[in-house]
Design a protein around this motif. Structure first.
Motif, PDB file in Angstrom:
ATOM      1  N   ASP A  98      23.481   7.929  49.514  1.00 49.53           N
ATOM      2  CA  ASP A  98      22.674   6.792  50.014  1.00 49.53           C
ATOM      3  C   ASP A  98      22.840   6.591  51.516  1.00 49.53           C
ATOM      4  O   ASP A  98      21.944   6.051  52.165  1.00 49.53           O
ATOM      5  N   ALA A  99      24.024   6.941  52.035  1.00 47.87           N
ATOM      6  CA  ALA A  99      24.273   6.690  53.466  1.00 47.87           C
ATOM      7  C   ALA A  99      25.200   7.761  54.010  1.00 47.87           C
ATOM      8  O   ALA A  99      26.033   8.300  53.276  1.00 47.87           O
ATOM      9  N   LEU A 100      25.036   8.056  55.306  1.00 47.68           N
ATOM     10  CA  LEU A 100      25.887   9.055  55.964  1.00 47.68           C
ATOM     11  C   LEU A 100      26.577   8.417  57.165  1.00 47.68           C
ATOM     12  O   LEU A 100      25.909   7.821  58.031  1.00 47.68           O
ATOM     13  N   ILE A 101      27.908   8.524  57.193  1.00 51.11           N
ATOM     14  CA  ILE A 101      28.679   8.039  58.350  1.00 51.11           C
ATOM     15  C   ILE A 101      29.230   9.256  59.082  1.00 51.11           C
ATOM     16  O   ILE A 101      29.927  10.085  58.478  1.00 51.11           O
ATOM     17  N   VAL A 102      28.888   9.370  60.358  1.00 49.71           N
ATOM     18  CA  VAL A 102      29.381  10.488  61.169  1.00 49.71           C
ATOM     19  C   VAL A 102      30.389   9.964  62.187  1.00 49.71           C
ATOM     20  O   VAL A 102      30.100   9.019  62.936  1.00 49.71           O
ATOM     21  N   GLY A 111      22.713  14.616  66.393  1.00 56.15           N
ATOM     22  CA  GLY A 111      22.486  15.285  65.117  1.00 56.15           C
ATOM     23  C   GLY A 111      22.036  14.296  64.049  1.00 56.15           C
ATOM     24  O   GLY A 111      21.122  14.565  63.265  1.00 56.15           O
ATOM     25  N   LEU A 112      22.671  13.141  64.053  1.00 57.09           N
ATOM     26  CA  LEU A 112      22.347  12.090  63.075  1.00 57.09           C
ATOM     27  C   LEU A 112      20.905  11.611  63.286  1.00 57.09           C
ATOM     28  O   LEU A 112      20.159  11.405  62.319  1.00 57.09           O
ATOM     29  N   LEU A 113      20.524  11.471  64.548  1.00 57.96           N
ATOM     30  CA  LEU A 113      19.154  11.046  64.856  1.00 57.96           C
ATOM     31  C   LEU A 113      18.154  12.117  64.418  1.00 57.96           C
ATOM     32  O   LEU A 113      17.112  11.807  63.823  1.00 57.96           O
ATOM     33  N   THR A 123      22.106   5.551  58.134  1.00 52.96           N
ATOM     34  CA  THR A 123      22.954   6.361  59.033  1.00 52.96           C
ATOM     35  C   THR A 123      23.796   5.469  59.956  1.00 52.96           C
ATOM     36  O   THR A 123      23.287   4.505  60.528  1.00 52.96           O
ATOM     37  N   ILE A 124      25.078   5.835  60.068  1.00 50.54           N
ATOM     38  CA  ILE A 124      25.979   5.076  60.949  1.00 50.54           C
ATOM     39  C   ILE A 124      26.874   6.058  61.712  1.00 50.54           C
ATOM     40  O   ILE A 124      27.351   7.049  61.150  1.00 50.54           O
ATOM     41  N   SER A 292      21.278   0.258  59.479  1.00 55.53           N
ATOM     42  CA  SER A 292      21.171   1.709  59.618  1.00 55.53           C
ATOM     43  C   SER A 292      20.839   2.070  61.049  1.00 55.53           C
ATOM     44  O   SER A 292      20.456   1.203  61.844  1.00 55.53           O
ATOM     45  N   ASN A 293      21.014   3.367  61.378  1.00 58.22           N
ATOM     46  CA  ASN A 293      20.645   3.868  62.700  1.00 58.22           C
ATOM     47  C   ASN A 293      21.447   3.163  63.802  1.00 58.22           C
ATOM     48  O   ASN A 293      20.922   2.887  64.867  1.00 58.22           O
ATOM     49  N   ILE A 294      22.709   2.884  63.518  1.00 56.24           N
ATOM     50  CA  ILE A 294      23.543   2.181  64.501  1.00 56.24           C
ATOM     51  C   ILE A 294      24.864   2.926  64.740  1.00 56.24           C
ATOM     52  O   ILE A 294      25.311   3.698  63.896  1.00 56.24           O
TER      53      ILE A 294
END
Ligand code: ATP
Length: 338
Positions: A98-102, A111-113, A123-124, A292-294
């Motif tokens: 459901d979510a990816l933390i890098v 890469g996350l973007l 994404t975080i 997300s996206n933060i």
């Protein structure tokens, strides 16, 4: 999006002391909300090759003080290609993440973007790089430890330099920014700090002549030793070239020392452990709010967030106050000797 059941995490780019502390905090916070945490190995390579393992509380027991990263880290050039991004996205879809933390630096967040074009999960980013070059957060995880490690090493170099009245040129890490170099330079009372902020490529010839003059004047004042700290990637040909040039130009004998990867290793200092713990917990709390996206950030001692786009837009500059402090102390030292 409905309930969050599974969060993926990975550590990417150059490893930084405190990455393990961040992993620990994420797993503990996720457990509280009954979220599974799946750790991917070797940065984005783990996503592309689907190499992972579920992380339990026992996996993160007793790791807060360990350097490196239990998930390993790596560069992953495949992420720069559409095919690689699609493979990474496919793994996340297949594993119902459901979510990816890098946990990484600005490259890792790019890469996350890029991944968002092929995967719609949350994404975080958690800023962890010894370079401290990410804008929007006062400090990145690992920076303080790297600075302390370099200081300890240079204090030892100072002892031996004093014993033989030697001149050392010590190269420090930091990619294209001078956060480590300036902080270490001030803290080690370096006679010179050479970094991107105070030496432009076209000024190297002029700088060589100024350096030679300063070293000669310091020697004639019976200084015991002379230490120059220099940022990697600054001087054409690196520290060994500068040593050669000083010999050719002014018959000055200096010793080159590249501190290198010692700056990445070792047990994280308290500040990095605490920062990583706060940021890891905050990442899960933000996900619970469906953020997300933060990138998680710390500003003025308060945990906050900024958009990933803003986080990668600018490189954080070395503070002018620190650059001034170095210049002021050198000027005052010189005046005292007159
Ligand atoms: P550090 O600066 O501390 O080494 P970093 O995260 O900036 O950390 P990079 O080597 O720049 O390190 O990036 C790590 C990885 O992130 C790359 O190997 C690649 O997999 C991915 N990455 C970097 N830039 C991009 C991009 N523009 N698009 C997709 N992926 C990227």
């Amino acid at each position: 999006m409905g309930q969050i059941n599974k969060v993926a995490i990975l550590t990417s780019g150059g490893d930084a002391p405190g990455m393990n502390a961040a992993i620990r905090a994420i797993v503990i916070a996720a457990q509280h909300y009954q979220i599974d945490v799946i750790g991917y190995y070797h940065g984005y390579n783990g996503l592309i090759e689907n190499e992972s393992r579920l992380l339990s509380l026992s996996d993160v027991n007793n790791i807060i003080h360990r350097g490196g990263t239990l998930l390993k880290s790596a560069r992953c050039p495949a992420m720069l290609e559409i095919q690689g991004l699609k493979q990474a996205a496919n793994t996340l879809l297949k594993e119902k993440v459901d979510a990816l933390i890098v946990i990484g630096g600005d490259g890792s967040f790019s890469g996350l973007l890029a991944l968002q074009a092929y995967w719609s999960g949350l994404t975080i980013g958690i800023p962890a790089t010894i370079d401290n070059d990410l804008d929007g957060t006062d400090f990145t995880i690992g920076f303080t430890t790297a600075v302390n490690t370099a200081i300890e090493a240079i204090d030892k170099i100072r002892d031996t330099a004093n014993a033989f009245d030697r001149i050392f040129i010590i190269e420090l890490m930091g990619r294209q920014s001078g956060h480590i170099t300036f902080n270490v330079g001030v803290a080690c009372a370096a006679e010179q700090v050479l970094s991107f902020e105070n030496v432009k490529p076209e000024q190297q010839k002029e700088k060589l002549s100024l350096l030679a003059k300063d070293i000669q004047s310091s020697q004639s004042n019976h200084h015991e030793s002379y230490l120059i700290v220099m940022a990697e990637n600054l001087w054409l040909g690196g520290v060994t070239k500068l040593v050669e040039q000083l010999k050719e130009y002014a018959n000055i004998d200096a010793t080159a020392c590249i501190l290198g990867h010692i700056q990445r290793g070792g047990s994280p200092v308290a500040k990095d452990r605490i920062l990583a713990t706060k940021m890891g917990v905050a990442a899960i709390q933000k996900l619970m709010q469906k953020k997300s996206n933060i990138m998680i950030a710390e500003q003025d001692n308060t945990i906050t967030e900024i958009s990933l786009e803003n986080a990668v837009k600018h490189t954080k500059k070395v503070s002018q106050g620190l650059i001034n402090a170095q210049e002021d102390i050198l000027a005052l030292t010189a005046q005292n000797q007159c």
